[in-house]
Design an enzyme around this catalytic site. Structure first.
Site, PDB file in Angstrom:
ATOM      1  N   ARG A  47      39.291  21.271  -3.144  1.00 46.80           N
ATOM      2  CA  ARG A  47      40.437  22.043  -3.670  1.00 46.80           C
ATOM      3  C   ARG A  47      40.081  23.529  -3.768  1.00 46.80           C
ATOM      4  NH1 ARG A  47      42.732  17.380  -2.267  1.00 46.80           N
ATOM      5  NH2 ARG A  47      42.370  15.713  -3.750  1.00 46.80           N
ATOM      6  N   ASN A  97      43.889  21.019   3.058  1.00 43.30           N
ATOM      7  CA  ASN A  97      45.174  20.642   2.430  1.00 43.30           C
ATOM      8  C   ASN A  97      45.312  21.204   1.014  1.00 43.30           C
ATOM      9  OD1 ASN A  97      43.173  18.778   1.583  1.00 43.30           O
ATOM     10  ND2 ASN A  97      44.681  17.178   1.192  1.00 43.30           N
ATOM     11  N   HIS A 131      44.233  12.822  10.705  1.00 41.61           N
ATOM     12  CA  HIS A 131      44.596  11.816   9.691  1.00 41.61           C
ATOM     13  C   HIS A 131      45.479  10.812  10.434  1.00 41.61           C
ATOM     14  CE1 HIS A 131      45.542  10.475   5.489  1.00 41.61           C
ATOM     15  NE2 HIS A 131      46.417   9.799   6.218  1.00 41.61           N
ATOM     16  N   ASP A 156      35.338  11.831   2.240  1.00 38.66           N
ATOM     17  CA  ASP A 156      36.711  11.985   1.756  1.00 38.66           C
ATOM     18  C   ASP A 156      36.740  12.033   0.228  1.00 38.66           C
ATOM     19  OD1 ASP A 156      39.412  12.411   1.869  1.00 38.66           O
ATOM     20  OD2 ASP A 156      39.948  10.322   2.213  1.00 38.66           O
ATOM     21  N   HIS A 201      41.108  14.561  -8.138  1.00 36.88           N
ATOM     22  CA  HIS A 201      42.435  14.803  -8.720  1.00 36.88           C
ATOM     23  C   HIS A 201      42.269  14.815 -10.229  1.00 36.88           C
ATOM     24  CE1 HIS A 201      45.016  14.213  -5.168  1.00 36.88           C
ATOM     25  NE2 HIS A 201      44.156  13.286  -4.784  1.00 36.88           N
ATOM     26  N   ALA A 241      46.815   9.897  -4.499  1.00 38.68           N
ATOM     27  CA  ALA A 241      45.853   9.172  -3.668  1.00 38.68           C
ATOM     28  C   ALA A 241      44.594  10.006  -3.513  1.00 38.68           C
ATOM     29  CB  ALA A 241      46.467   8.890  -2.300  1.00 38.68           C
TER      30      ALA A 241
HETATM   31  C1  NCD Z   1      43.142  13.039   0.154  1.00 38.65           C
HETATM   32  C2  NCD Z   1      43.413  14.138  -0.887  1.00 38.65           C
HETATM   33  O1  NCD Z   1      43.517  13.804  -2.064  1.00 38.65           O
HETATM   34  O2  NCD Z   1      43.484  15.308  -0.516  1.00 38.65           O
HETATM   35  N1  NCD Z   1      43.585  11.794  -0.396  1.00 38.65           N
HETATM   36  C3  NCD Z   1      43.192  10.544  -0.013  1.00 38.65           C
HETATM   37  O3  NCD Z   1      43.745   9.574  -0.529  1.00 38.65           O
HETATM   38  N2  NCD Z   1      42.259  10.354   0.885  1.00 38.65           N
HETATM   39  C4  NCD Z   1      43.821  13.395   1.440  1.00 38.65           C
HETATM   40  C5  NCD Z   1      43.428  12.526   2.613  1.00 38.65           C
HETATM   41  O4  NCD Z   1      42.341  12.668   3.169  1.00 38.65           O
HETATM   42  O5  NCD Z   1      44.222  11.674   2.996  1.00 38.65           O
HETATM   43 ZN    ZN Z   2      40.709  13.455   3.029  1.00 38.74          ZN
END
Ligand code: NCD
Ligand code: ZN
Length: 347
Positions: free
Chosen positions: A18, A42, A137, A248, A252, A264
């Protein structure tokens, strides 16, 4: 029983940290063990141009502990209107390691992703010409497609034609999640490579939904069946060059994970390399750990592996339950927080 292992320093080819205070709190957890990591673009707004990428890299560097030799790698978020000249400039100046394709609305912060696959073909054309990687993705977002089939349908409907049209374009299918995906990657290597997360190798959908709903096992691509989990684990621990490390890790704020519509993403950075090591050790495949963590990724990206090493020992410790964040996000709960981890980085 093997109790200690030294490997070349690993890289994380798929990481979310982030921005701002969240990045300050989370990036050091990756920098402690990894040589490089691709910081996913993202953000809100996304890292979509050279100017965005340069500024984001500076902000990332400012979050590193003093003396850290960690290198943040930047990718460009692909949009329908991405300018191929900007992408090429970012690549040639050593800023962009690749371009990241998010199908619009496939996952966290992907609303501005690609809606028209044909429109971005002019970007692929340029990338093929200059030898730039495409990170994908790989999930179909057509609402008619069952969430557990999104990866398989994407491969058939989107990725296969794309690869055929651009045979010189090197692609990485991110966070592989199914047996169909494993077979597809093997069949399409070396044009195609793939990252595998630790949690897709550890848990299945019964773990996620069978005994109460577990928001801290919820991510995209969604956790699938036991057969899928086993296939992913076999693929990673095979040492085959088309499979490599991408955590990954996706922090959050706790409030967002536990909301009515939960976010997610799983935050694994505080135990990432330890968890991969445990998986390989438990399967008697420690001899393949270095290939997966430290060699296959750089080879697919056309980069040299790290020169330095890290050592892990079997020395149990307790995974922290949370990482505190200054500001309104407050806290991020850690995957498997409070549990014991057998492996520890000691040098
Ligand atoms: C990722 C995110 O939180 O940015 N989330 C996830 O569930 N993996 C985005 C992603 O890689 O799909
Ligand atoms: Zn990711």
């Amino acid at each position: 029983m093997i109790n200690s292992i030294t490997i070349r320093k690993p890289d994380d080819w798929h990481l979310h940290v982030r921005d701002g205070q969240m990045m300050a709190a989370t990036l050091p957890h990756t920098a402690r063990a990894f040589g490089r990591a691709i910081l996913m673009p993202n953000l809100v707004p996304p890292v979509a141009t050279v100017a965005d990428g340069l500024a984001y890299r500076e902000r990332a560097l400012a979050c590193l502990p003093k003396g850290s030799d960690f290198t943040p790698l930047i990718t460009c978020y692909l949009r329908d209107d991405t300018d191929p000249d900007d992408v090429e400039e970012g690549f040639k100046m050593g800023l962009f390691t690749g371009v990241k394709l998010y199908p619009a609305n496939a996952t966290t912060n992907s609303a501005l992703g690609v809606t028209d696959y044909e429109k971005v073909y002019r970007v692929y054309e340029r990338m093929e010409k200059i030898g730039m990687r495409l990170l994908v993705h790989g999930e179909e977002v057509d609402p008619a497609i069952d969430v557990f089939d999104r990866e398989a349908v994407f491969l058939d409907r989107r990725l296969a034609p794309m690869m055929k049209s651009f045979p010189g374009l090197k692609i990485i299918l991110e966070h592989l999640s199914s047996k169909i995906g494993v077979d597809f990657v093997r069949a399409n290597a070396p044009q195609l490579g793939s990252t595998i997360t630790p949690y897709h190798m550890e848990i299945n959908r019964t773990d996620m939904l069978g005994w109460g709903i577990k928001p801290y096992f919820y991510c995209m691509p969604i956790i699938k069946t036991e057969a899928d989990r086993v296939a992913l684990r076999e693929a990673a621990t095979s040492g085959d060059s088309c499979f490599f490390l991408g955590t990954d890790s996706a922090p959050h704020a706790m409030a967002k994970k536990l909301a009515v519509t939960g976010a997610a993403g799983l935050f694994t950075a505080p135990l990432a390399i330890e968890l991969y090591t445990k998986i390989f050790a438990d399967d008697g495949k420690l001899d393949k750990l270095e290939a997966f963590c430290s060699l296959n990724g750089p080879a697919h990206y056309g980069m040299a592996p790290n020169e330095t090493t890290i050592t892990l020992e079997r020395r149990p410790w307790t995974i922290p339950e949370q990482v505190l964040v200054d500001g309104p996000e407050e806290r991020v709960l850690v995957y498997r927080g409070g549990e014991t981890m057998e492996w520890q980085v000691v040098g």
